[in-house]
Motif scaffolding. Structure first.
Motif, PDB file in Angstrom:
ATOM      1  N   SER A 126       0.816  -1.221   0.000  1.00 19.18           N
ATOM      2  CA  SER A 126       0.000   0.000   0.000  1.00 19.18           C
ATOM      3  C   SER A 126       0.846   1.265   0.000  1.00 19.18           C
ATOM      4  N   HIS A 127       1.925   1.246  -0.738  1.00 13.92           N
ATOM      5  CA  HIS A 127       2.747   2.426  -0.934  1.00 13.92           C
ATOM      6  C   HIS A 127       2.442   2.983  -2.319  1.00 13.92           C
ATOM      7  N   ARG A 128       3.183   3.990  -2.735  1.00 13.73           N
ATOM      8  CA  ARG A 128       2.986   4.601  -4.047  1.00 13.73           C
ATOM      9  C   ARG A 128       4.258   4.470  -4.877  1.00 13.73           C
ATOM     10  N   PHE A 129       4.089   4.308  -6.191  1.00  7.91           N
ATOM     11  CA  PHE A 129       5.210   4.190  -7.118  1.00  7.91           C
ATOM     12  C   PHE A 129       5.025   5.207  -8.232  1.00  7.91           C
ATOM     13  N   ARG A 130       6.027   6.063  -8.434  1.00  7.43           N
ATOM     14  CA  ARG A 130       5.977   7.076  -9.479  1.00  7.43           C
ATOM     15  C   ARG A 130       7.268   7.029 -10.293  1.00  7.43           C
ATOM     16  N   PHE A 140      10.290   7.877 -24.759  1.00  4.26           N
ATOM     17  CA  PHE A 140      10.897   6.595 -24.405  1.00  4.26           C
ATOM     18  C   PHE A 140      10.178   5.990 -23.188  1.00  4.26           C
ATOM     19  N   THR A 141       9.966   6.811 -22.176  1.00  3.14           N
ATOM     20  CA  THR A 141       9.300   6.356 -20.959  1.00  3.14           C
ATOM     21  C   THR A 141       7.856   5.955 -21.246  1.00  3.14           C
ATOM     22  N   HIS A 142       7.170   6.758 -22.015  1.00  3.47           N
ATOM     23  CA  HIS A 142       5.778   6.467 -22.359  1.00  3.47           C
ATOM     24  C   HIS A 142       5.661   5.140 -23.112  1.00  3.47           C
ATOM     25  N   ASN A 143       6.561   4.876 -24.036  1.00  7.06           N
ATOM     26  CA  ASN A 143       6.541   3.622 -24.794  1.00  7.06           C
ATOM     27  C   ASN A 143       6.782   2.413 -23.897  1.00  7.06           C
ATOM     28  N   ILE A 144       7.713   2.536 -22.961  1.00  5.99           N
ATOM     29  CA  ILE A 144       7.976   1.423 -22.046  1.00  5.99           C
ATOM     30  C   ILE A 144       6.756   1.161 -21.157  1.00  5.99           C
ATOM     31  N   LEU A 145       6.135   2.221 -20.661  1.00  7.70           N
ATOM     32  CA  LEU A 145       4.953   2.048 -19.819  1.00  7.70           C
ATOM     33  C   LEU A 145       3.818   1.385 -20.591  1.00  7.70           C
ATOM     34  N   GLU A 146       3.681   1.706 -21.859  1.00  8.11           N
ATOM     35  CA  GLU A 146       2.669   1.039 -22.682  1.00  8.11           C
ATOM     36  C   GLU A 146       3.001  -0.438 -22.882  1.00  8.11           C
ATOM     37  N   ASP A 147       4.269  -0.753 -23.067  1.00  4.98           N
ATOM     38  CA  ASP A 147       4.690  -2.138 -23.279  1.00  4.98           C
ATOM     39  C   ASP A 147       4.374  -3.020 -22.074  1.00  4.98           C
ATOM     40  N   ILE A 148       4.515  -2.476 -20.871  1.00  7.77           N
ATOM     41  CA  ILE A 148       4.292  -3.285 -19.664  1.00  7.77           C
ATOM     42  C   ILE A 148       2.921  -3.013 -19.039  1.00  7.77           C
ATOM     43  N   ASN A 151      -0.134   2.033 -18.087  1.00  6.15           N
ATOM     44  CA  ASN A 151      -0.572   3.288 -18.690  1.00  6.15           C
ATOM     45  C   ASN A 151      -1.167   4.250 -17.666  1.00  6.15           C
ATOM     46  N   ASN A 152      -1.588   3.736 -16.519  1.00  8.81           N
ATOM     47  CA  ASN A 152      -2.229   4.576 -15.516  1.00  8.81           C
ATOM     48  C   ASN A 152      -1.233   5.373 -14.680  1.00  8.81           C
ATOM     49  N   LYS A 153       0.059   5.191 -14.886  1.00  9.89           N
ATOM     50  CA  LYS A 153       1.078   5.900 -14.126  1.00  9.89           C
ATOM     51  C   LYS A 153       1.229   7.325 -14.675  1.00  9.89           C
ATOM     52  N   LYS A 154       1.141   8.298 -13.762  1.00 10.97           N
ATOM     53  CA  LYS A 154       1.378   9.684 -14.144  1.00 10.97           C
ATOM     54  C   LYS A 154       2.867   9.956 -14.006  1.00 10.97           C
ATOM     55  N   LEU A 155       3.449  10.527 -15.042  1.00 11.67           N
ATOM     56  CA  LEU A 155       4.872  10.815 -15.040  1.00 11.67           C
ATOM     57  C   LEU A 155       5.142  12.162 -14.387  1.00 11.67           C
TER      58      LEU A 155
END
Length: 158
Positions: A126-130, A140-148, A151-155
């Protein structure tokens, strides 16, 4: 007797969560060891900027992989030399937040595995990951987040 069955199901459920964590740990190797000196300096600069950004946003008890700060807790796979250390760990309003820097890299599989592990770990506790990135590394970051499928992670853009 019913209590024992419920307790067994609960333990089995946790077992599968920990099995997923061990799987992610087995995929990750230390990426900093293979970085060139120029990349290490760039990484340290962005890490320092990120820490100052978080301090301005009200985060306390900041731990980072940088001189002058205490090192965050590392997670190691039993029977192997694989360890995972988050880039930054901080607290805000009583909740622990894990932050990872996203810079362009050729070792995308290791980066994906590390992010999936930290995402699973933070969800379990129950922690947070950003994820923190800079201009020039956003796509680059957006593409990796889509691959895994994160997508719900706010950068956070520093």
């Amino acid at each position: 007797m019913r209590y024992l069955k419920w307790q067994f199901k609960f333990e089995t459920h946790n077992f599968y969560k920990y099995l997923v964590i061990v799987f992610y740990l087995s995929l990750i190797f230390s990426t900093l060891q293979n970085m060139s000196d120029e990349n290490k300096n760039k990484y340290a600069t962005i890490l320092t900027q990120s820490i100052s950004y978080l301090e301005n946003r009200g985060y306390k008890n900041i731990k980072a992989n940088l001189k002058g700060y205490t090192t965050p807790k590392s997670y190691a796979k039993v029977g192997s030399d694989i360890t995972i250390t988050p880039d930054i760990v901080a607290e805000k309003e009583g909740r622990k937040h894990y932050f990872e820097l996203s810079l362009k890299s050729k070792k995308t599989n290791l980066l994906k595995s590390k992010w999936l592990f930290l995402n699973t770990l933070t969800a379990l506790k129950s922690h947070r990951f950003r994820i923190i990135t800079t201009r020039g590394h956003f796509q680059f970051t957006h593409n990796i987040l889509e691959d895994i499928h994160l997508n719900n992670k706010k950068l956070i853009i520093v």
